[in-house]
Design an enzyme around this catalytic site. Sequence first.
Site, PDB file in Angstrom:
ATOM      1  N   GLU A 128       0.437  -1.394   0.233  1.00 19.52           N
ATOM      2  CA  GLU A 128       0.480  -0.134   0.165  1.00 19.52           C
ATOM      3  C   GLU A 128       0.971   1.460   0.375  1.00 19.52           C
ATOM      4  O   GLU A 128       1.993   1.218   0.793  1.00 19.52           O
ATOM      5  CB  GLU A 128      -1.146  -0.086   1.256  1.00 19.52           C
ATOM      6  CG  GLU A 128      -2.081   0.567   0.962  1.00 19.52           C
ATOM      7  CD  GLU A 128      -3.485  -0.425   0.066  1.00 19.52           C
ATOM      8  OE1 GLU A 128      -3.086  -0.269  -0.926  1.00 19.52           O
ATOM      9  OE2 GLU A 128      -3.435  -1.719   0.514  1.00 19.52           O
ATOM     10  N   ASP A 185       3.308   2.445  -5.048  1.00 21.38           N
ATOM     11  CA  ASP A 185       3.026   2.606  -5.782  1.00 21.38           C
ATOM     12  C   ASP A 185       3.746   3.234  -7.020  1.00 21.38           C
ATOM     13  O   ASP A 185       4.329   3.812  -7.692  1.00 21.38           O
ATOM     14  CB  ASP A 185       1.566   2.321  -6.947  1.00 21.38           C
ATOM     15  CG  ASP A 185       0.832   2.937  -6.384  1.00 21.38           C
ATOM     16  OD1 ASP A 185       0.733   3.324  -5.318  1.00 21.38           O
ATOM     17  OD2 ASP A 185      -0.675   3.180  -6.628  1.00 21.38           O
ATOM     18  N   SER A 206     -26.139   7.902 -14.638  1.00 29.06           N
ATOM     19  CA  SER A 206     -26.044   7.060 -13.765  1.00 29.06           C
ATOM     20  C   SER A 206     -26.488   6.020 -13.844  1.00 29.06           C
ATOM     21  O   SER A 206     -27.122   6.914 -12.371  1.00 29.06           O
ATOM     22  CB  SER A 206     -24.974   7.319 -13.432  1.00 29.06           C
ATOM     23  OG  SER A 206     -24.710   6.714 -12.239  1.00 29.06           O
ATOM     24  N   GLY A 230     -15.996   5.141  -2.460  1.00 27.63           N
ATOM     25  CA  GLY A 230     -15.154   4.959  -1.148  1.00 27.63           C
ATOM     26  C   GLY A 230     -14.674   4.711  -1.310  1.00 27.63           C
ATOM     27  O   GLY A 230     -15.173   4.963   0.792  1.00 27.63           O
ATOM     28  N   SER A 285     -11.495   0.850  -5.366  1.00 24.30           N
ATOM     29  CA  SER A 285     -11.387   2.109  -6.573  1.00 24.30           C
ATOM     30  C   SER A 285     -12.335   1.747  -7.350  1.00 24.30           C
ATOM     31  O   SER A 285     -11.873   1.583  -8.823  1.00 24.30           O
ATOM     32  CB  SER A 285      -9.847   0.924  -6.878  1.00 24.30           C
ATOM     33  OG  SER A 285      -9.259   2.481  -8.175  1.00 24.30           O
ATOM     34  N   SER A 292     -13.391   4.866  -8.913  1.00 27.64           N
ATOM     35  CA  SER A 292     -12.551   5.366  -9.912  1.00 27.64           C
ATOM     36  C   SER A 292     -11.288   4.149 -11.330  1.00 27.64           C
ATOM     37  O   SER A 292     -12.243   5.360 -11.826  1.00 27.64           O
ATOM     38  CB  SER A 292     -11.546   6.119  -8.732  1.00 27.64           C
ATOM     39  OG  SER A 292     -11.472   5.877  -7.977  1.00 27.64           O
ATOM     40  N   GLU A 340      -7.233  10.995 -13.635  1.00 20.94           N
ATOM     41  CA  GLU A 340      -7.023  11.271 -12.378  1.00 20.94           C
ATOM     42  C   GLU A 340      -6.299  12.383 -11.706  1.00 20.94           C
ATOM     43  O   GLU A 340      -6.892  12.946 -10.971  1.00 20.94           O
ATOM     44  CB  GLU A 340      -7.128   9.800 -11.898  1.00 20.94           C
ATOM     45  CG  GLU A 340      -7.094   9.918  -9.994  1.00 20.94           C
ATOM     46  CD  GLU A 340      -8.018   8.725  -9.961  1.00 20.94           C
ATOM     47  OE1 GLU A 340      -8.071   8.123  -9.978  1.00 20.94           O
ATOM     48  OE2 GLU A 340      -7.998   8.300  -8.087  1.00 20.94           O
ATOM     49  N   ASP A 378      -4.021   1.244  -9.348  1.00 14.16           N
ATOM     50  CA  ASP A 378      -5.295   1.078  -9.496  1.00 14.16           C
ATOM     51  C   ASP A 378      -6.326   0.260 -10.953  1.00 14.16           C
ATOM     52  O   ASP A 378      -6.699  -0.712 -11.081  1.00 14.16           O
ATOM     53  CB  ASP A 378      -6.528   1.429  -8.737  1.00 14.16           C
ATOM     54  CG  ASP A 378      -6.273   1.799  -7.579  1.00 14.16           C
ATOM     55  OD1 ASP A 378      -5.807   1.429  -6.979  1.00 14.16           O
ATOM     56  OD2 ASP A 378      -6.934   3.668  -6.937  1.00 14.16           O
ATOM     57  N   TYR A 426      -3.962  12.298   0.892  1.00 11.57           N
ATOM     58  CA  TYR A 426      -3.367  11.052  -0.181  1.00 11.57           C
ATOM     59  C   TYR A 426      -2.003  12.071  -0.615  1.00 11.57           C
ATOM     60  O   TYR A 426      -0.684  12.044  -0.856  1.00 11.57           O
ATOM     61  CB  TYR A 426      -4.175  10.565  -1.668  1.00 11.57           C
ATOM     62  CG  TYR A 426      -3.475   9.833  -1.903  1.00 11.57           C
ATOM     63  CD1 TYR A 426      -3.369   8.179  -1.618  1.00 11.57           C
ATOM     64  CD2 TYR A 426      -2.874  10.016  -3.174  1.00 11.57           C
ATOM     65  CE1 TYR A 426      -3.383   7.498  -2.871  1.00 11.57           C
ATOM     66  CE2 TYR A 426      -1.907   9.407  -4.430  1.00 11.57           C
ATOM     67  CZ  TYR A 426      -2.326   8.009  -3.501  1.00 11.57           C
ATOM     68  OH  TYR A 426      -1.719   6.709  -4.922  1.00 11.57           O
TER      69      TYR A 426
HETATM   70  C1  GLA Z   1      -5.252   4.468  -3.769  1.00 11.22           C
HETATM   71  C2  GLA Z   1      -4.266   5.166  -4.980  1.00 11.22           C
HETATM   72  C3  GLA Z   1      -2.721   3.803  -5.703  1.00 11.22           C
HETATM   73  C4  GLA Z   1      -2.447   3.502  -4.586  1.00 11.22           C
HETATM   74  C5  GLA Z   1      -3.565   3.276  -3.093  1.00 11.22           C
HETATM   75  C6  GLA Z   1      -3.152   3.387  -2.045  1.00 11.22           C
HETATM   76  O1  GLA Z   1      -5.734   3.591  -4.658  1.00 11.22           O
HETATM   77  O2  GLA Z   1      -5.232   5.253  -6.447  1.00 11.22           O
HETATM   78  O3  GLA Z   1      -2.696   4.105  -6.991  1.00 11.22           O
HETATM   79  O4  GLA Z   1      -1.464   4.420  -4.103  1.00 11.22           O
HETATM   80  O5  GLA Z   1      -4.055   4.316  -2.900  1.00 11.22           O
HETATM   81  O6  GLA Z   1      -1.841   1.651  -1.997  1.00 11.22           O
END
Ligand code: GLA
Length: 383
Positions: free
Chosen positions: A26, A29, A61, A114, A118, A120, A152, A164, A214
């Site tokens: 985590e 990346d 949607s 959320g 992911s 997104s 993004e 993701d 983040y």
């Molecule tokens: C989000 C980001 C990813 C990654 C994770 C944490 O999901 O989109 O790229 O950094 O957080 O691991």
Amino acid sequence: MKEINFIGFENVVNIESPGRINIIGEHTDYNNGFVLPTAIDKKIRFKFKKNDTVNHCNVYSKNFEAGFAINLTHIEKSKNQWENYILGVLFEIQKLTKKVQGFDCVLESDIPIGSGISSSAALECGIALGLNELFELELSKKTIVELSQRAEHHFVGTKCGIMDQFASVMSVKGHVILLDCQSLEYEYVPIKIEPYKILLLNSNVTHSLASSEYNTRRKECETGVAIIKQKYSGVNSLRDVSELMLKEFKTVMPPKVFNRCTYVIEEKIRVLEAVKALKNDQLSVLGNLMYETHNGLKNLYEVSCNELDFLVNFSKKYKEVIGARMMGGGFGGCTINIIHSEKIEEFVLDVSQAYFNKFNKKLTTFEAMPSEGTIKSTTKYYI
Ligand code: GLA
């Protein structure tokens, strides 16, 4: 906007674009480290058709019961964040090719928003793959992954890594992907963990600061790299830094920056150990590594929250849960748990009750199946 009618239309492109889990790795990346994700059986389903205009697009949607129109000659950011994932992808595709023309798209999702799995990336990659098919853009999977990530960054404003989007597009059923985020080399690792299963506990907490926090974490890592680089000019990311090297900077770095770097470097090693454990059927080793990751995310990287910590601690009461940790960007969302299938029912009842008693919030739980990445089908389709 009303829902778009697809009845009677031929040549509808159908796309299924999945959410993802990450076993371990985590916040590694964007530090050029390793990750171990896979797509799961929660998806966004899309239908696309051309609408015979040059520039007018409509997206609807079903979940939001809302839609919006796009003029391809003026693609701009929207106040509605979900629209920006789509607009961002269109913008990036337009930069690469001028082949997109008017289209209609309807989408429906069963990925909880959320929740750290992911939705997104599923949205971005589904739109990109759908347009790729509809207009025969001939974009490679790698291009789709990278343009979705740029979307993004630029339209949504989260400086995410590549995990993701990569997982959403590239996954293969029954496997996790060991992805080297520096070279983008990858290996499919079978995930054979029966009689254990992957259980997600959704805290149903979403933090409005998740995106800005983040980006702050990302900057803190970059600050760390810049300090180390003053002495070691060959260092370009935390991938190039060993634990021993980092120790030299303990008194020089702001403590928070030092902690962030420590976490990332430890996590980089844990991913490779986890893969070894998975390949050798040493599930308890894997589980312990997951607990260590949670500790790091909580204490050093500081992206957890009380609800997630509670869920991970609670899981330790059950010896049948061999590993648990918060998953994804943090500040809410899900924990990922590896649990013996026979105990799932009892554990879910127990943890849901305890969670409700403590936080007065409902816990949502579901099993996640490692599944295939974004799928297309261009068959004639009537609904
Ligand atoms: C989000 C980001 C990813 C990654 C994770 C944490 O999901 O989109 O790229 O950094 O957080 O691991």
